[in-house]
Design a protein around this motif. Structure first.
Motif, mmCIF file in Angstrom:
data_model
loop_
_atom_site.group_PDB
_atom_site.id
_atom_site.type_symbol
_atom_site.label_atom_id
_atom_site.label_comp_id
_atom_site.label_asym_id
_atom_site.label_seq_id
_atom_site.Cartn_x
_atom_site.Cartn_y
_atom_site.Cartn_z
ATOM 1 N N ALA A 183 0.827 -1.210 0.000
ATOM 2 C CA ALA A 183 0.000 0.000 0.000
ATOM 3 C C ALA A 183 0.857 1.254 0.000
ATOM 4 O O ALA A 183 0.598 2.217 -0.747
ATOM 5 N N TYR A 184 1.911 1.272 0.830
ATOM 6 C CA TYR A 184 2.746 2.467 0.903
ATOM 7 C C TYR A 184 3.686 2.577 -0.291
ATOM 8 O O TYR A 184 4.030 3.683 -0.718
ATOM 9 N N ARG A 185 4.097 1.452 -0.848
ATOM 10 C CA ARG A 185 4.893 1.495 -2.075
ATOM 11 C C ARG A 185 4.075 2.111 -3.207
ATOM 12 O O ARG A 185 4.575 2.931 -3.980
ATOM 13 N N GLU A 186 2.797 1.739 -3.270
ATOM 14 C CA GLU A 186 1.928 2.317 -4.300
ATOM 15 C C GLU A 186 1.726 3.808 -4.097
ATOM 16 O O GLU A 186 1.656 4.578 -5.066
ATOM 17 N N LEU A 187 1.637 4.241 -2.842
ATOM 18 C CA LEU A 187 1.504 5.675 -2.581
ATOM 19 C C LEU A 187 2.751 6.431 -3.020
ATOM 20 O O LEU A 187 2.663 7.488 -3.667
ATOM 21 N N MET A 188 3.911 5.903 -2.677
ATOM 22 C CA MET A 188 5.165 6.604 -2.984
ATOM 23 C C MET A 188 5.495 6.595 -4.470
ATOM 24 O O MET A 188 6.234 7.465 -4.948
ATOM 25 N N THR A 189 4.957 5.618 -5.198
ATOM 26 C CA THR A 189 5.231 5.522 -6.637
ATOM 27 C C THR A 189 4.018 5.868 -7.500
ATOM 28 O O THR A 189 4.118 5.868 -8.727
ATOM 29 N N MET A 190 2.881 6.168 -6.858
ATOM 30 C CA MET A 190 1.640 6.498 -7.574
ATOM 31 C C MET A 190 1.321 5.420 -8.608
ATOM 32 O O MET A 190 1.073 5.713 -9.783
ATOM 33 N N SER A 191 1.308 4.173 -8.175
ATOM 34 C CA SER A 191 1.189 3.054 -9.108
ATOM 35 C C SER A 191 -0.043 2.186 -8.892
ATOM 36 O O SER A 191 -0.183 1.150 -9.543
ATOM 37 N N ALA A 192 -0.958 2.598 -8.014
ATOM 38 C CA ALA A 192 -2.172 1.820 -7.802
ATOM 39 C C ALA A 192 -3.165 2.094 -8.924
ATOM 40 O O ALA A 192 -3.080 3.118 -9.612
ATOM 41 N N PRO A 193 -4.125 1.197 -9.138
ATOM 42 C CA PRO A 193 -5.174 1.457 -10.133
ATOM 43 C C PRO A 193 -5.877 2.788 -9.816
ATOM 44 O O PRO A 193 -6.266 3.039 -8.687
ATOM 45 N N GLY A 194 -5.998 3.627 -10.810
ATOM 46 C CA GLY A 194 -6.642 4.925 -10.614
ATOM 47 C C GLY A 194 -5.673 6.060 -10.339
ATOM 48 O O GLY A 194 -6.041 7.237 -10.435
ATOM 49 N N ASP A 195 -4.423 5.722 -9.973
ATOM 50 C CA ASP A 195 -3.456 6.785 -9.671
ATOM 51 C C ASP A 195 -2.997 7.525 -10.923
ATOM 52 O O ASP A 195 -2.566 8.679 -10.839
ATOM 53 N N GLN A 196 -3.083 6.872 -12.060
ATOM 54 C CA GLN A 196 -2.592 7.480 -13.294
ATOM 55 C C GLN A 196 -3.285 8.807 -13.590
ATOM 56 O O GLN A 196 -2.650 9.781 -14.003
ATOM 57 N N GLU A 197 -4.598 8.867 -13.351
ATOM 58 C CA GLU A 197 -5.311 10.110 -13.645
ATOM 59 C C GLU A 197 -5.039 11.191 -12.595
ATOM 60 O O GLU A 197 -5.298 12.370 -12.838
ATOM 61 N N LEU A 198 -4.494 10.788 -11.434
ATOM 62 C CA LEU A 198 -4.187 11.756 -10.390
ATOM 63 C C LEU A 198 -2.774 12.306 -10.495
ATOM 64 O O LEU A 198 -2.468 13.355 -9.922
ATOM 65 N N ARG A 199 -1.923 11.602 -11.219
ATOM 66 C CA ARG A 199 -0.534 12.038 -11.354
ATOM 67 C C ARG A 199 -0.411 13.479 -11.859
ATOM 68 O O ARG A 199 0.368 14.274 -11.313
ATOM 69 N N PRO A 200 -1.148 13.882 -12.918
ATOM 70 C CA PRO A 200 -1.036 15.264 -13.381
ATOM 71 C C PRO A 200 -1.454 16.281 -12.321
ATOM 72 O O PRO A 200 -0.873 17.375 -12.254
ATOM 73 N N LEU A 201 -2.437 15.930 -11.509
ATOM 74 C CA LEU A 201 -2.867 16.849 -10.456
ATOM 75 C C LEU A 201 -1.766 17.034 -9.421
ATOM 76 O O LEU A 201 -1.516 18.151 -8.954
ATOM 77 N N VAL A 202 -1.106 15.928 -9.047
ATOM 78 C CA VAL A 202 -0.021 16.018 -8.076
ATOM 79 C C VAL A 202 1.144 16.811 -8.656
ATOM 80 O O VAL A 202 1.747 17.651 -7.972
ATOM 81 N N LYS A 203 1.448 16.567 -9.937
ATOM 82 C CA LYS A 203 2.530 17.317 -10.580
ATOM 83 C C LYS A 203 2.187 18.798 -10.654
ATOM 84 O O LYS A 203 3.044 19.662 -10.396
ATOM 85 N N ALA A 204 0.950 19.106 -10.990
ATOM 86 C CA ALA A 204 0.527 20.511 -11.051
ATOM 87 C C ALA A 204 0.599 21.145 -9.666
ATOM 88 O O ALA A 204 1.050 22.286 -9.517
ATOM 89 N N ALA A 205 0.158 20.418 -8.648
ATOM 90 C CA ALA A 205 0.209 20.933 -7.274
ATOM 91 C C ALA A 205 1.648 21.168 -6.839
ATOM 92 O O ALA A 205 1.962 22.154 -6.162
ATOM 93 N N ASP A 206 2.538 20.263 -7.230
ATOM 94 C CA ASP A 206 3.960 20.406 -6.933
ATOM 95 C C ASP A 206 4.499 21.689 -7.552
ATOM 96 O O ASP A 206 5.237 22.453 -6.909
ATOM 97 N N ARG A 207 4.119 21.954 -8.791
ATOM 98 C CA ARG A 207 4.594 23.161 -9.470
ATOM 99 C C ARG A 207 3.961 24.415 -8.883
ATOM 100 O O ARG A 207 4.622 25.458 -8.763
ATOM 101 N N ILE A 208 2.700 24.336 -8.514
ATOM 102 C CA ILE A 208 2.059 25.497 -7.895
ATOM 103 C C ILE A 208 2.740 25.832 -6.576
ATOM 104 O O ILE A 208 2.974 27.008 -6.256
ATOM 105 N N SER A 209 3.068 24.805 -5.794
ATOM 106 C CA SER A 209 3.794 25.041 -4.543
ATOM 107 C C SER A 209 5.128 25.734 -4.807
ATOM 108 O O SER A 209 5.521 26.640 -4.066
ATOM 109 N N ALA A 210 5.814 25.312 -5.865
ATOM 110 C CA ALA A 210 7.084 25.955 -6.224
ATOM 111 C C ALA A 210 6.863 27.411 -6.626
ATOM 112 O O ALA A 210 7.654 28.292 -6.256
ATOM 113 N N ILE A 211 5.790 27.673 -7.373
ATOM 114 C CA ILE A 211 5.484 29.047 -7.778
ATOM 115 C C ILE A 211 5.196 29.903 -6.558
ATOM 116 O O ILE A 211 5.629 31.060 -6.463
ATOM 117 N N ILE A 212 4.466 29.347 -5.598
ATOM 118 C CA ILE A 212 4.167 30.082 -4.365
ATOM 119 C C ILE A 212 5.453 30.458 -3.639
ATOM 120 O O ILE A 212 5.602 31.581 -3.147
#
Length: 215
Positions: free
Chosen positions: A113-142
């Protein structure tokens, strides 16, 4: 005895932006919390305004652990990390090894479970990856905005390039956040006063208590 969560607590000792002059240091614990809050917000925006069906809670958890491997690897500056394909691939292997090392600090039954969280590799995580990447970049912009507001010009180019990278993603959720929420980060506390900007009316006595607390 298992060391996983004690190791996660060490995120607060890993500073970001190692090549930059900082008016205030930012560690990956702070960054991860901010990224998680923004990822949850982006997912909620997508669900409510753009007809998505994101799992906002899952997005927040993915974001919380998106930099967990840096407890072991440290934060590699972006210009170095992406300098060449060889360096990028080598660092990806190091990250993978760091994730596996962290997962080994858990009981066997919790590792998947935690390996999947750290690698974003569980079913359904693929569509969330762009959101996390965008959030990461927004945090950097802030962070860039905060440094600019403090008179530090070192983050000027980082702000421009990160903003462009975010815009190039073409995420309507991120565009909405940039338009409706990002400008507030450049305001003072008085300018952010929720009783005026959000149209919420609180009693004069409550306002007086609030502002006395700030003095």
């Amino acid at each position: 005895m298992y060391h996983f969560f004690a190791m996660l607590s060490r995120m607060k000792y890993i500073n970001r932006w190692g090549l930059m002059r900082n008016t205030r240091q930012e560690n990956i614990c702070e960054h991860s919390l901010e990224t998680a809050l923004i990822a949850h917000g982006l997912a909620s925006i997508g669900n409510q305004r753009f007809g998505r069906s994101y799992n906002a809670d899952r997005a927040a958890m993915l974001a919380l652990l998106h930099d967990a491997s840096e407890i072991i690897t440290g934060d590699m500056p972006t210009p170095v990390k992406y300098h060449s394909e060889e360096i990028r691939q080598a660092y990806a292997e190091v990250e993978h090894g760091a994730v596996e090392h962290l997962a080994s600090m858990l009981p066997q039954e919790l590792r998947p479970a935690y390996r999947e969280l750290m690698t974003m590799s569980a079913p359904g995580d693929q569509e969330l990856r762009p959101l996390v990447k965008a959030a990461d970049r927004i945090s950097a912009i802030i962070k860039c905005v905060e440094e600019r507001q403090s008179g530090n010009r070192d983050f000027r180019e980082a702000e421009k390039s990160t903003l462009k990278a975010l815009e190039d993603m073409g995420l309507p959720e991120a565009e909405y956040f940039l338009q409706e929420f990002l400008p507030s980060y450049g305001l003072t506390l008085d300018e952010q006063n929720y009783s005026t900007t959000a149209g919420v009316k609180i009693s004069d006595s409550s306002q007086m208590f609030f502002f006395k607390a700030l003095d």
